[in-house]
Scaffold this motif. Structure first.
Motif, short mmCIF file in Angstrom:
data_model
loop_
_atom_site.label_atom_id
_atom_site.label_comp_id
_atom_site.label_asym_id
_atom_site.label_seq_id
_atom_site.Cartn_x
_atom_site.Cartn_y
_atom_site.Cartn_z
N ASN A 83 0.79 -1.17 -0.13
CA ASN A 83 0.00 0.10 0.13
C ASN A 83 0.70 1.36 -0.03
O ASN A 83 0.40 2.43 0.35
CB ASN A 83 -0.87 0.07 1.19
N LYS A 84 2.08 1.24 -0.46
CA LYS A 84 3.01 2.26 -0.62
C LYS A 84 3.69 2.04 -1.98
O LYS A 84 3.98 1.02 -2.30
CB LYS A 84 4.04 2.44 0.35
N PRO A 85 4.23 3.09 -2.76
CA PRO A 85 5.06 2.87 -3.66
C PRO A 85 6.39 2.16 -3.69
O PRO A 85 6.85 2.43 -2.18
CB PRO A 85 5.24 4.20 -4.36
N TYR A 86 6.88 1.18 -4.04
CA TYR A 86 7.99 0.48 -3.70
C TYR A 86 8.76 -0.19 -4.77
O TYR A 86 8.32 -0.16 -6.11
CB TYR A 86 7.24 -0.64 -2.86
N ILE A 87 10.11 -0.37 -4.51
CA ILE A 87 10.86 -1.26 -5.26
C ILE A 87 11.44 -2.29 -4.65
O ILE A 87 11.45 -2.24 -3.26
CB ILE A 87 12.12 -0.45 -6.15
N THR A 88 12.28 -3.33 -5.17
CA THR A 88 12.52 -4.53 -4.41
C THR A 88 14.13 -4.81 -5.13
O THR A 88 14.18 -5.16 -5.99
CB THR A 88 12.00 -5.54 -4.02
N THR A 89 14.97 -4.81 -4.35
CA THR A 89 16.43 -5.38 -5.10
C THR A 89 16.72 -6.71 -4.79
O THR A 89 16.67 -7.18 -3.66
CB THR A 89 17.69 -4.31 -4.25
N PHE A 90 17.13 -7.45 -5.77
CA PHE A 90 17.41 -8.88 -5.64
C PHE A 90 19.08 -8.97 -5.73
O PHE A 90 19.60 -8.58 -6.56
CB PHE A 90 16.73 -9.38 -7.01
N HIS A 91 19.43 -9.51 -4.49
CA HIS A 91 20.98 -9.57 -4.24
C HIS A 91 21.58 -10.87 -4.81
O HIS A 91 22.93 -10.99 -4.73
CB HIS A 91 21.24 -9.09 -2.95
N GLY A 92 20.74 -11.83 -4.96
CA GLY A 92 21.25 -13.11 -5.07
C GLY A 92 21.03 -13.94 -6.37
O GLY A 92 20.94 -13.18 -7.46
N ASN A 93 21.01 -15.25 -6.40
CA ASN A 93 20.64 -16.26 -7.46
C ASN A 93 19.52 -16.87 -7.12
O ASN A 93 19.38 -17.53 -5.77
CB ASN A 93 21.83 -16.99 -7.78
N ILE A 94 18.81 -17.17 -8.16
CA ILE A 94 17.69 -18.45 -7.88
C ILE A 94 17.83 -19.58 -9.10
O ILE A 94 18.17 -18.76 -10.40
CB ILE A 94 16.24 -17.83 -7.82
N ASN A 95 17.68 -20.74 -8.76
CA ASN A 95 17.86 -21.57 -9.84
C ASN A 95 16.66 -22.74 -9.72
O ASN A 95 16.98 -23.86 -10.12
CB ASN A 95 19.11 -22.42 -9.59
N SER A 96 15.44 -22.16 -9.74
CA SER A 96 14.39 -22.69 -9.93
C SER A 96 13.42 -22.06 -10.62
O SER A 96 13.48 -20.72 -10.63
CB SER A 96 13.72 -23.36 -8.66
N VAL A 97 12.22 -22.51 -11.15
CA VAL A 97 11.16 -21.69 -11.89
C VAL A 97 10.70 -20.85 -10.91
O VAL A 97 10.30 -21.08 -9.74
CB VAL A 97 10.14 -22.75 -12.12
N PHE A 98 10.51 -19.45 -11.37
CA PHE A 98 10.44 -18.45 -10.23
C PHE A 98 9.93 -17.17 -10.90
O PHE A 98 10.49 -16.84 -12.26
CB PHE A 98 11.51 -18.03 -9.36
N THR A 99 8.90 -16.57 -10.39
CA THR A 99 8.60 -15.23 -10.87
C THR A 99 8.77 -14.34 -9.83
O THR A 99 8.16 -14.07 -8.75
CB THR A 99 7.06 -15.32 -11.38
N PHE A 100 9.33 -13.13 -10.54
CA PHE A 100 9.99 -12.09 -9.71
C PHE A 100 8.88 -11.03 -9.52
O PHE A 100 7.95 -10.68 -10.56
CB PHE A 100 11.00 -11.38 -10.15
N ASP A 101 8.84 -10.14 -8.42
CA ASP A 101 7.88 -8.89 -8.36
C ASP A 101 8.36 -7.89 -9.72
O ASP A 101 9.42 -7.65 -10.15
CB ASP A 101 8.20 -8.12 -7.18
N ILE A 102 7.03 -7.38 -10.08
CA ILE A 102 7.24 -6.51 -11.06
C ILE A 102 8.13 -5.17 -10.86
O ILE A 102 8.72 -4.67 -11.88
CB ILE A 102 6.16 -6.08 -11.59
N ASN A 103 8.57 -4.97 -9.77
CA ASN A 103 9.14 -3.85 -9.36
C ASN A 103 10.91 -4.21 -8.80
O ASN A 103 11.24 -3.64 -7.98
CB ASN A 103 8.54 -3.07 -8.26
N THR A 104 11.14 -5.31 -9.53
CA THR A 104 12.47 -5.78 -8.94
C THR A 104 13.69 -5.04 -9.57
O THR A 104 13.54 -4.94 -10.72
CB THR A 104 12.71 -7.47 -9.29
#
Length: 329
Positions: A83-104
């Protein structure tokens, strides 16, 4: 603007604390730019330039955001509506089927491309806290900086490269005998293990090094150790995986997945300018530049836009099947 930086760990960083060191420098730079900075971080955190709120892992982040905040900067994927404008930083790795937040927001072009994303901001550090390096001193060894117990960081390869180059290696981030992530023993006498080091102790070792040997066997998302080493005038010799070809530009080091080629490069480390390495890191990877780039991201979401047009993702066909990336003789 009033900015809330969120992470589930404690600040400031004591030793390594990669993400903690990045968000500390980010907040400090944002504060210097005139923004009001708040942190939502683990209990025990302190900060002289920002308001600290204690993160409760048993509550959703959205329940813990102060009412007067303009934009939220997460450092993990959202756990619900904010309920606030936001972004999210992804710092790592993922090695499985995954969908990130649109504001990553990713931390290198390589990391973004591997997850079908396009927006990234390079990490930066507050170099004022590192002091001014001496670049004309006598240096007598190379170094590895990272978690030596983690096999994909490949301290074994770093030891082999320096051994073949007839050079000493200081391992910063591990011990000769380790039971972390399985039993490991490194008998090679050219390697000296300094354990987990930070602050002035780490700076002292980097200050005395001819260069960093970093033959990682995975796609490094960014690599703070790389820019820290360059700041102290150390060229970096590593594999061409993940962010390394982006960060290690001509004049600042060499990348190859050939052990022989890396041995030759290490032997010729004196051909690299310490001043070039230092200026490169200090200019491109500083906290102020990082903060300015993040402000552009904050403004985007404050204007009702999303960071990506579609959520970034990793599809099944793009999962990395091999446990380690290859290195050749």
């Amino acid at each position: 603007m009033k900015i809330l930086i969120v992470n589930n760990t404690k600040i400031p960083a004591i030793k390594y604390g990669g993400t903690e060191r990045v968000i500390w420098g980010l907040g400090k730079a944002l504060h210097a730019m005139g923004h009001e900075v708040h942190y939502l971080v683990a209990e025990g955190s302190t900060c002289p330039f920002a308001k600290v709120h204690v993160y409760d892992p048993n509550k959703k982040v959205g329940e813990q955001i102060p009412a007067n905040i303009d934009v939220v900067h997460l450092n993990f994927q959202p756990d619900g509506l904010l309920n606030k404008p936001y972004i999210t930083t992804f710092h790592g790795n993922i090695n499985s089927v995954f969908t990130f937040d649109i504001n990553t927001v990713f931390i290198s072009a390589n990391q973004a491309s591997r997850y079908n994303g396009s927006h990234y901001v390079y990490n930066g550090l507050d170099w004022d806290e590192y002091g001014k390096p001496t670049l004309d001193n006598s240096r007598h060894y190379f170094h590895f900086l990272g978690d030596a117990a983690w096999s994909i960081k490949n301290v074994k390869g770093a030891i082999a490269i320096t051994q073949k180059a007839r050079e000493r290696l200081y391992v910063l981030g591990g011990n000769r005998i380790s039971f972390n992530m399985g039993f490991k023993f490194f008998p090679q006498l050219n390697a000296r293990f300094k354990g987990m080091v930070g602050g002035a102790e780490k700076a002292g070792y980097l200050q005395g090094s001819k260069g960093m040997v970093f033959p990682v066997l995975w796609h490094e998302p960014f690599g703070l150790a790389i820019i820290e080493s360059m700041y102290y005038g150390c060229p970096v010799f590593g594999t061409p995986y993940g962010s390394l070809p982006e960060l290690i530009q001509p004049g600042t080091g060499f990348t190859s997945n050939s052990t022989a080629a890396l041995v030759d490069a290490v032997k010729n480390s004196s051909s690299y300018s310490r001043l070039t390495c230092h200026n490169y890191a200090a200019t491109l990877f500083n906290a102020r530049t990082m903060a300015e780039n993040y402000v552009l991201m904050y403004e985007k979401v404050l204007n009702g836009q999303t960071i990506h047009e579609q959520p970034p993702y990793l599809a099944a066909e793009n999962i990395q099947r091999e446990r380690k990336l290859p290195m050749y003789v």
